[in-house]
Design a protein around this motif. Sequence first.
Motif, mmCIF file in Angstrom:
data_model
loop_
_atom_site.group_PDB
_atom_site.id
_atom_site.type_symbol
_atom_site.label_atom_id
_atom_site.label_comp_id
_atom_site.label_asym_id
_atom_site.label_seq_id
_atom_site.Cartn_x
_atom_site.Cartn_y
_atom_site.Cartn_z
ATOM 1 N N ILE A 155 46.422 41.582 38.220
ATOM 2 C CA ILE A 155 45.297 41.684 37.252
ATOM 3 C C ILE A 155 44.097 41.738 37.860
ATOM 4 N N GLY A 156 43.472 43.085 37.909
ATOM 5 C CA GLY A 156 42.516 43.316 38.597
ATOM 6 C C GLY A 156 42.839 44.347 39.267
ATOM 7 N N ALA A 157 43.442 45.356 39.243
ATOM 8 C CA ALA A 157 44.324 45.889 40.064
ATOM 9 C C ALA A 157 43.342 47.349 40.725
ATOM 10 N N SER A 158 42.451 48.044 40.119
ATOM 11 C CA SER A 158 41.630 48.463 40.246
ATOM 12 C C SER A 158 40.965 49.340 41.645
ATOM 13 N N SER A 159 40.054 47.999 42.176
ATOM 14 C CA SER A 159 39.390 48.296 43.159
ATOM 15 C C SER A 159 40.156 46.967 43.796
ATOM 16 N N GLY A 160 39.244 47.260 44.989
ATOM 17 C CA GLY A 160 38.588 45.790 46.125
ATOM 18 C C GLY A 160 40.343 45.209 46.250
ATOM 19 N N TYR A 161 40.008 44.052 46.170
ATOM 20 C CA TYR A 161 41.289 43.066 47.082
ATOM 21 C C TYR A 161 42.346 43.208 45.796
ATOM 22 N N GLY A 162 42.337 43.587 44.517
ATOM 23 C CA GLY A 162 43.726 43.132 43.535
ATOM 24 C C GLY A 162 44.685 44.991 44.295
ATOM 25 N N LEU A 163 42.781 46.051 44.379
ATOM 26 C CA LEU A 163 44.649 47.133 44.671
ATOM 27 C C LEU A 163 44.823 47.577 46.100
ATOM 28 N N ALA A 164 44.138 46.843 46.048
ATOM 29 C CA ALA A 164 44.953 46.529 48.402
ATOM 30 C C ALA A 164 45.974 45.646 47.969
ATOM 31 N N TYR A 178 45.693 37.690 40.810
ATOM 32 C CA TYR A 178 44.931 37.450 39.783
ATOM 33 C C TYR A 178 43.668 37.545 40.932
ATOM 34 N N SER A 179 42.661 38.762 40.940
ATOM 35 C CA SER A 179 41.841 39.756 41.007
ATOM 36 C C SER A 179 40.692 40.411 40.233
ATOM 37 N N LEU A 180 40.353 38.790 39.191
ATOM 38 C CA LEU A 180 38.858 39.749 38.872
ATOM 39 C C LEU A 180 37.397 39.054 38.611
HETATM 40 NA NA NA Z 1 39.626 43.408 42.945
#
Ligand code: NA
Length: 398
Positions: free
Chosen positions: A46-55, A136-138
Amino acid sequence: MRIEPRVKGFICTTAHPEGCKAHVKQQIDYMKQQDTTEGPKSVLVIGASSGYGLASRIAAAFSCRAATIGVAFEKAARGSRTATAGWYNCAAFEEFAAAEGLYAKTINGDAFSREIKEQTIELIRRDLGTVDMVVYSLAAPRRTVMSREGAPITYSSVLKTVGQPYTSKSIDLRTNQVTQVTVEPATEEEIDNTVKVMGGEDWQDWIAALDEAGVLADGAVTVAYSYIGPELTFPIYRNGSIGMAKRHLSQTAATMTKEYRDRGLQAYVSVNKALVTQSSSAIPIVPLYISILYKIMKEMDLHEGCAQQMYRLFHDKLYSGEVALDQDGQIRLDDYEMRPEVQERVMKLWENVCDENLQESADIQGYWDDFYALFGFRIQGVDYEADQEADRVIPSLC
Ligand code: NA
Ligand code: NAI
């Protein structure tokens, strides 16, 4: 069209599709060069498109060979506007995953909403059965919740202190000059609202919804991300309004592990390193600290980006046997950042940094390189003169 960066303060209003793709590929290539991880098999990010979520998603797919579903809130290209970087990142990720026979689908919409949770559950049920990991990376500025009467209430988060105002050095991102900023204290209501947006309530709602629907595997792992940092940022981060939300996030992890004990759920908060992302650029004081930190960590050969951090999270922390936690029950991926020899050198530079010595005291170039890379610019090997089709499809959304 030829796509150029259009930077306004701490945001860039354009994004480059080929550059974003190359940036995603760099992270995938890094992951594939490491030892593989015996990890999760079906992962919801959740929050997968950039930053820590994408990684995190890249680690799940390319280190563990997991199927991934990514939830994000991004915009497609429209008229003369490019898509958002996160949109291009999702499109590229799906393409790279498919090339290696990895399942990857994206849900684009407001993760806080009931509808997106239901859509996600439907997709898991149909394609994967269950998920054994939920990241969960929003990072969001606001959250809309429906009242019992069905009226929408929107809460906004703020980046302010709690109690006293705080005056500190900062960097003016428009001019690259050292300035003084004073951050004002949040009101009680602003603190409560920040906790509503960035605390653990929605994380818990997600886990409850997944569990009730029967799509959460027994013994699943869930992780959310936090930051602590050095004392100089305590007033604005750890002890500020965002810090109150992070405390709530941490309490939520403990609550969920207890509440779902019979299901064997393991809920963690991982304290990550300070890195340039769209979210961290918006925090006062932090960008100057990050630029000095980058300089020192690069000199000491300890620097990591999102992909390196998330590889260590999966390979060395979460899926290596016993999960090592600090006294507050959190995973510490900021271990290199917080080493005394790193912090002592950062503090010395911080005390003396001014306009005249900014370039020697801080890795301003590194800060901006990372910033531009978030939007797909200044990436090696990308032809920025070439004509670009701004419209890209995310295959699973067609
Ligand atoms: Na993120
Ligand atoms: P980011 O801005 O790169 O990523 C945010 C993600 O959330 C994006 O995928 C975006 O599409 C998604 N998102 C935002 N609102 C949404 C909504 N309503 N519905 C669905 N998706 C939505 O941010 P970053 O930095 O990767 O932050 C992720 C987490 O990591 C945050 O909890 C942040 O506090 C934490 N963290 C960040 C650090 C940093 O230095 N950047 C350090 C330590 C923790």
